[in-house]
Design a protein around this motif. Structure first.
Motif, PDB file in Angstrom:
ATOM      1  N   ARG A  87       0.977  -0.796   0.060  1.00 57.19           N
ATOM      2  CA  ARG A  87       0.107   0.235  -0.024  1.00 57.19           C
ATOM      3  C   ARG A  87       0.493   1.306   0.304  1.00 57.19           C
ATOM      4  O   ARG A  87       2.149   1.271   0.123  1.00 57.19           O
ATOM      5  CB  ARG A  87      -0.704  -0.187   1.314  1.00 57.19           C
ATOM      6  N   VAL A 140       2.957  -5.454   3.991  1.00 59.68           N
ATOM      7  CA  VAL A 140       2.947  -5.768   5.183  1.00 59.68           C
ATOM      8  C   VAL A 140       1.953  -7.280   4.650  1.00 59.68           C
ATOM      9  O   VAL A 140       1.913  -7.971   4.307  1.00 59.68           O
ATOM     10  CB  VAL A 140       1.430  -5.276   5.682  1.00 59.68           C
ATOM     11  N   THR A 183       0.885 -10.979   6.280  1.00 55.96           N
ATOM     12  CA  THR A 183      -0.458 -11.134   6.598  1.00 55.96           C
ATOM     13  C   THR A 183      -1.027 -12.805   6.033  1.00 55.96           C
ATOM     14  O   THR A 183      -0.174 -13.226   6.071  1.00 55.96           O
ATOM     15  CB  THR A 183      -1.771 -10.746   6.005  1.00 55.96           C
ATOM     16  N   HIS A 234      -6.139  -7.286   8.968  1.00 54.38           N
ATOM     17  CA  HIS A 234      -6.163  -7.093   7.554  1.00 54.38           C
ATOM     18  C   HIS A 234      -7.053  -7.385   6.770  1.00 54.38           C
ATOM     19  O   HIS A 234      -6.863  -7.803   5.020  1.00 54.38           O
ATOM     20  CB  HIS A 234      -4.791  -7.140   7.366  1.00 54.38           C
ATOM     21  N   TYR A 235      -8.098  -7.649   7.191  1.00 54.73           N
ATOM     22  CA  TYR A 235      -9.215  -8.349   6.411  1.00 54.73           C
ATOM     23  C   TYR A 235      -9.232  -7.455   4.373  1.00 54.73           C
ATOM     24  O   TYR A 235      -9.788  -8.529   3.710  1.00 54.73           O
ATOM     25  CB  TYR A 235     -10.988  -8.298   7.160  1.00 54.73           C
ATOM     26  N   HIS A 246      -7.854  -5.559   2.944  1.00 51.75           N
ATOM     27  CA  HIS A 246      -6.406  -5.060   2.974  1.00 51.75           C
ATOM     28  C   HIS A 246      -6.278  -6.748   1.989  1.00 51.75           C
ATOM     29  O   HIS A 246      -5.710  -6.965   0.565  1.00 51.75           O
ATOM     30  CB  HIS A 246      -5.433  -5.067   3.738  1.00 51.75           C
ATOM     31  N   ASN A 247      -6.722  -7.681   2.253  1.00 51.72           N
ATOM     32  CA  ASN A 247      -6.358  -9.465   2.171  1.00 51.72           C
ATOM     33  C   ASN A 247      -7.776  -9.219   0.825  1.00 51.72           C
ATOM     34  O   ASN A 247      -7.015  -9.566  -0.382  1.00 51.72           O
ATOM     35  CB  ASN A 247      -6.639 -10.522   3.278  1.00 51.72           C
ATOM     36  N   ILE A 261      -7.837   2.758   1.676  1.00 49.04           N
ATOM     37  CA  ILE A 261      -7.535   1.246   1.689  1.00 49.04           C
ATOM     38  C   ILE A 261      -7.154   0.841   0.399  1.00 49.04           C
ATOM     39  O   ILE A 261      -5.692   0.680  -0.110  1.00 49.04           O
ATOM     40  CB  ILE A 261      -7.346   0.742   2.565  1.00 49.04           C
TER      41      ILE A 261
END
Length: 103
Positions: free
Chosen positions: A2, A23, A25, A49-50, A52-53, A88
């Protein structure tokens, strides 16, 4: 991945002087899309990081050469957490080489 920054509607994403943060995860149990995206409660999207993943998984499924400099559309229903989620998504899109994001 990100990129940090503030983005507004129909923004040109930065192409230089970006700092990309990687990051680590872990897979999240039960995280799978349906016909309308992820059908989860907002509280679940906000954990760890729900989101984000999920977003990075979408970018990972696309050809990287087609993402470079492309324009994507991002929208939401305007409810709670929408602004943060779009921020995000914009950061992850920039880190994946997207050139423009229409919000």
């Amino acid at each position: 991945r990100r990129v940090h920054g503030e983005y507004s509607a129909a923004c040109q994403l930065p192409t230089s002087k970006m700092s990309v943060e990687i990051v680590a995860t872990q897979p999240i149990s039960g995280q799978k899309p349906g016909t309308s995206g992820l059908r989860k409660k907002t509280k679940e999207f906000m954990q760890g990081h729900y989101l984000h993943n999920f977003v990075q998984a979408i970018f990972d499924s696309l050809p990287a050469d087609e993402l470079k400099g492309c324009t994507l559309l991002c929208s939401g229903d305007g409810r709670y957490y929408n602004k943060q989620a779009i921020q995000i998504i914009a950061e992850i899109a920039a880190a994946n080489g997207v050139g423009r994001l229409w919000v």
